[in-house]
Design a protein around this motif. Structure first.
Motif, PDB file in Angstrom:
ATOM      1  N   ARG A 190       0.855  -1.194   0.000  1.00  0.00           N
ATOM      2  CA  ARG A 190       0.000   0.000   0.000  1.00  0.00           C
ATOM      3  C   ARG A 190       0.884   1.236   0.000  1.00  0.00           C
ATOM      4  N   GLU A 191       0.479   2.235  -0.752  1.00  0.00           N
ATOM      5  CA  GLU A 191       1.232   3.500  -0.797  1.00  0.00           C
ATOM      6  C   GLU A 191       0.212   4.617  -0.871  1.00  0.00           C
ATOM      7  N   GLY A 192       0.007   5.314   0.231  1.00  0.00           N
ATOM      8  CA  GLY A 192      -1.088   6.283   0.275  1.00  0.00           C
ATOM      9  C   GLY A 192      -2.392   5.529   0.088  1.00  0.00           C
ATOM     10  N   GLU A 193      -3.218   5.999  -0.849  1.00  0.00           N
ATOM     11  CA  GLU A 193      -4.493   5.322  -1.124  1.00  0.00           C
ATOM     12  C   GLU A 193      -4.322   4.174  -2.114  1.00  0.00           C
ATOM     13  N   ALA A 194      -3.156   4.107  -2.715  1.00  0.00           N
ATOM     14  CA  ALA A 194      -2.955   3.141  -3.802  1.00  0.00           C
ATOM     15  C   ALA A 194      -2.432   1.806  -3.282  1.00  0.00           C
ATOM     16  N   GLY A 235       2.944   1.374 -13.302  1.00  0.00           N
ATOM     17  CA  GLY A 235       1.883   2.381 -13.225  1.00  0.00           C
ATOM     18  C   GLY A 235       1.881   3.332 -12.038  1.00  0.00           C
ATOM     19  N   GLY A 236       2.948   3.362 -11.266  1.00  0.00           N
ATOM     20  CA  GLY A 236       2.982   4.112 -10.008  1.00  0.00           C
ATOM     21  C   GLY A 236       2.520   5.560 -10.089  1.00  0.00           C
ATOM     22  N   PHE A 237       3.082   6.338 -10.992  1.00  0.00           N
ATOM     23  CA  PHE A 237       2.738   7.761 -11.053  1.00  0.00           C
ATOM     24  C   PHE A 237       1.281   7.976 -11.487  1.00  0.00           C
ATOM     25  N   GLY A 238       0.921   7.307 -12.581  1.00  0.00           N
ATOM     26  CA  GLY A 238      -0.420   7.520 -13.120  1.00  0.00           C
ATOM     27  C   GLY A 238      -1.518   7.057 -12.180  1.00  0.00           C
ATOM     28  N   ILE A 239      -1.285   5.942 -11.501  1.00  0.00           N
ATOM     29  CA  ILE A 239      -2.325   5.437 -10.596  1.00  0.00           C
ATOM     30  C   ILE A 239      -2.507   6.375  -9.410  1.00  0.00           C
ATOM     31  N   GLN A 240      -1.404   6.896  -8.866  1.00  0.00           N
ATOM     32  CA  GLN A 240      -1.547   7.890  -7.788  1.00  0.00           C
ATOM     33  C   GLN A 240      -2.353   9.088  -8.287  1.00  0.00           C
ATOM     34  N   ALA A 241      -2.105   9.505  -9.507  1.00  0.00           N
ATOM     35  CA  ALA A 241      -2.851  10.654 -10.045  1.00  0.00           C
ATOM     36  C   ALA A 241      -4.338  10.320 -10.179  1.00  0.00           C
ATOM     37  N   LEU A 242      -4.626   9.125 -10.710  1.00  0.00           N
ATOM     38  CA  LEU A 242      -6.031   8.738 -10.896  1.00  0.00           C
ATOM     39  C   LEU A 242      -6.774   8.640  -9.565  1.00  0.00           C
ATOM     40  N   LEU A 243      -6.069   8.252  -8.532  1.00  0.00           N
ATOM     41  CA  LEU A 243      -6.708   8.135  -7.216  1.00  0.00           C
ATOM     42  C   LEU A 243      -6.845   9.484  -6.525  1.00  0.00           C
ATOM     43  N   GLU A 267      -6.731  -2.530 -12.217  1.00  0.00           N
ATOM     44  CA  GLU A 267      -7.951  -3.181 -11.735  1.00  0.00           C
ATOM     45  C   GLU A 267      -8.009  -3.209 -10.215  1.00  0.00           C
ATOM     46  N   LEU A 268      -6.873  -3.533  -9.635  1.00  0.00           N
ATOM     47  CA  LEU A 268      -6.777  -3.561  -8.170  1.00  0.00           C
ATOM     48  C   LEU A 268      -7.202  -2.225  -7.566  1.00  0.00           C
ATOM     49  N   ASN A 269      -6.866  -1.122  -8.242  1.00  0.00           N
ATOM     50  CA  ASN A 269      -7.188   0.210  -7.728  1.00  0.00           C
ATOM     51  C   ASN A 269      -8.496   0.783  -8.293  1.00  0.00           C
ATOM     52  N   ARG A 270      -9.175  -0.059  -9.074  1.00  0.00           N
ATOM     53  CA  ARG A 270     -10.468   0.315  -9.665  1.00  0.00           C
ATOM     54  C   ARG A 270     -10.414   1.614 -10.475  1.00  0.00           C
ATOM     55  N   VAL A 271      -9.376   1.740 -11.243  1.00  0.00           N
ATOM     56  CA  VAL A 271      -9.253   2.935 -12.082  1.00  0.00           C
ATOM     57  C   VAL A 271      -9.064   2.563 -13.557  1.00  0.00           C
ATOM     58  N   ALA A 272      -9.261   1.272 -13.861  1.00  0.00           N
ATOM     59  CA  ALA A 272      -9.007   0.804 -15.228  1.00  0.00           C
ATOM     60  C   ALA A 272      -9.877   1.537 -16.252  1.00  0.00           C
TER      61      ALA A 272
END
Lengths: 399, 399
Positions: A190-194, A235-243, A267-272
């Motif tokens: 886990r990293e922040g909300e991601a 996907g680290g940077f983009g997923i943090q941004a999407l969240l 998918e795990l972060n529900r941002v697909a």
């Protein structure tokens, strides 16, 4: 039982001076006078020519370094095993103090070579899995102890060794890889909300780039609108941004295995549903995006090391300059640009010069947010070992 | 009304190349060919010898710099006043974006010279009071516009000019100081849980060291037990520690006016009962503490610039080394050491070398937390202007 007294090793001239005056932790073979037949990994007392105590170290028999110091000024350890346990314990305490360790889902660097008084050893902890990388026969020899200490001190259940780096080959050490404890090589942190899947087996380095954690979190907080994650890896940077409020993200990654993990992470972060993956070479992508007149509100540019060895300096600098300039050109007004380089051979000043040139070339006006960002708190850089400082990043707002 | 066309100024050779290739914002007089009698502070179109547009700038008549660029690659401003408003507006938007501006009690740097495309101008905002510092006749001439723009854009009610720095004297500009708008020179800012009184009139620089904000907050979070705040000034580090779990703090400060504010800050934060103020020279204090065998669990060492000019380099390096070493010696086991230098003339590499030497000399083993920390996000350092990067700090845990 009181153990045998430790063998002692003498260090001459400049070698001793570097240890005493700068706190250097590695001593080259030419300065070292060791007992004949001393086995690699031996814990030794280190003295200068006049018998003054310099510290404790582990004896290395392969490559140009003969001593790796694990204590300075005194020598309180009675065995290598004791030293390994004490050093990993101390490293763990520091990670607890800065708030990185403790959470069972946390990912953090536990041992950063010299920064943790274990020159040549890297350990990353990913939730219940630790991955270590040895750059020396010293840590090869003590691998089993390292693995046991990691499990006991941090509570991980699985320990994987991944020692495949170029520097081993350069000094004639064979690659090493495999599970040392447990049965898992894949986990979720886990990293922040991601949340991110980490797979030690297929990933770069030890499986995930923990060094970018703070930059990912800050990028996530600051990014809005349409985000571009170049060299996205998993996907680290983009997923943090999407969240964190970005509407859409485009991930550009060439490697098939990384893309597979990226897809799972989305998918795990529900941002697909707000993500687009472009499996492509970044240069081709940039050419095409420029042609089509695309523009992005936030761009992360985190390429692999373009300067893997000093001989690649000139070409690498050109590649960075071109990459940063092309990225700046497709930034929209007010867009955020996060530029990184992980090349050890591009120092901080050079990095600043490259960024200045790239932005001037791009023709874009900009405002930096602060100065060049360095290594995060779990990647300690001992001032006597500046080579450990490989990561440079700068956040910029384009006009 | 359409204004007069702007006068144009030609820049030759290396001067033009530096602007074009590196994004340099200051051009030395020797490269500049300006119309005779052009008044200081004039907004000018800047071109190279062949007439290629380099940007907009303000014309400087005092000192070695003849042009201060406020726009690169194009020239969209039609008057200096318009430029001042647009630049302060852009600087403010960035501070909002990073979360520093907005809160009416916030303290933040609003304009960091080249970092905000206003080379030679510094503005700090302290709640309802802005303090600016001009290093150039350009900003002296436009002082009234700067003050008005600050009030209108940030909402401050009071604007104070404090242009007393050495660099003005060096180029032959007189000191300037005084209220430009409003009637207050003293206010209170909030930083995390702490509140600090800022007095522009009596303080160093613009009255408070906003550059250390993140370090003060981190120090506060990490410090425990008995804390020592050396060169405490008005108490920033120690007060953050007292508000975050430290039991007791000793503040060492020589200046009487600073001590008075420090006392008020302690009361304002209701921590006076856990604080001790030692009004003393830090060197004497350290000698005495060492003699008495005192030890501290967290120590902040944030001295004034020991290298005010390049000629003081050698002596300054000795002073830093000695200071850091003496401080390390009175750290307890596991104590936190926050070492800073604000000398521009001590670059980051030199700082690392000084720290390595000081710690080796102190005989203490240690673990750094991360690497050397640089400037915070509200002090942007343009990569083409590395001289703006004066602050270096390192956090260390002693064994």
């Amino acid at each position: 039982m009181v153990g045998e007294p430790l063998p002692s090793v003498r260090v001459a001239g400049e070698g001793a001076a570097a240890v005493k005056k700068e706190g250097a932790l590695m001593v080259y073979r030419k300065w070292v006078d060791a007992p004949r037949g001393l086995p690699p990994g031996s814990l030794v007392v280190i003295e200068d020519r006049r018998g003054e105590l310099l510290g404790c170290g582990l004896y290395d028999t392969v490559g140009p370094v003969a001593l790796r110091l694990v204590e300075l000024g005194s020598c309180s350890f009675s065995s290598a095993e004791e030293a390994v346990y004490a050093l990993i314990e101390a490293a763990y305490k520091v990670r607890q103090r800065i708030g990185y360790a403790g959470d069972p889902e946390a990912g953090y660097r536990l041992v950063h070579s010299d920064g943790d008084m274990m020159p040549g050893l890297i350990v990353d902890v990913y939730a219940d899995l630790a991955v270590y990388q040895s750059s020396s026969i010293v840590w090869d020899v003590h691998g089993e102890t390292v693995a046991r200490a990691l499990a006991e001190i941090t509570g991980v259940r699985h320990v994987y060794e991944k020692s495949l780096q170029r520097t081993r080959r350069d000094i004639g050490l064979p690659p090493r890889e495999g599970l040392r404890i447990g049965n898992k090589t894949r986990t979720i942190i886990r990293e922040g909300e991601a949340r991110f899947i980490v797979d030690a087996r297929i990933g770069q380095k030890t499986g995930f780039f923990l060094d970018q954690r703070l930059n990912r979190l800050d990028f996530g907080r600051l990014a809005e609108g349409t985000v571009l994650d170049l060299f996205s890896y998993t996907g680290g940077f983009g997923i943090q941004a999407l969240l964190n409020g970005a509407e859409r993200a485009v991930f550009v990654e060439e490697d098939e295995k990384a893309v597979k993990l990226l897809r799972s992470n989305l998918e795990l972060n529900r941002v697909a549903d707000r993500a687009e993956i472009v499996q492509s070479n970044v240069w081709s992508f940039l050419a095409s995006a420029t042609n089509k007149g695309e523009s992005y509100n936030a761009i992360s540019v985190d390429p692999p090391a373009f300067i893997p060895h000093p001989g690649a300096y000139r070409k690498g600098v050109q590649a960075y300059t071109r990459l940063y300039a092309l990225s700046a050109r497709i930034g929209s007004n007010d867009s955020l640009l996060a530029l990184s380089s992980c090349s050890t051979h591009l120092n901080r000043e050079d990095f600043m010069r490259v960024v200045a040139r790239a932005l001037a070339w791009s023709g874009r006006s900009y405002r930096p947010l602060g100065s060049v960002r360095g290594m995060p708190p779990d990647h300690p850089v001992r001032p006597s070992s500046p080579h450990l400082e490989y990561l440079k990043s700068i956040f910029i707002v384009l006009d």
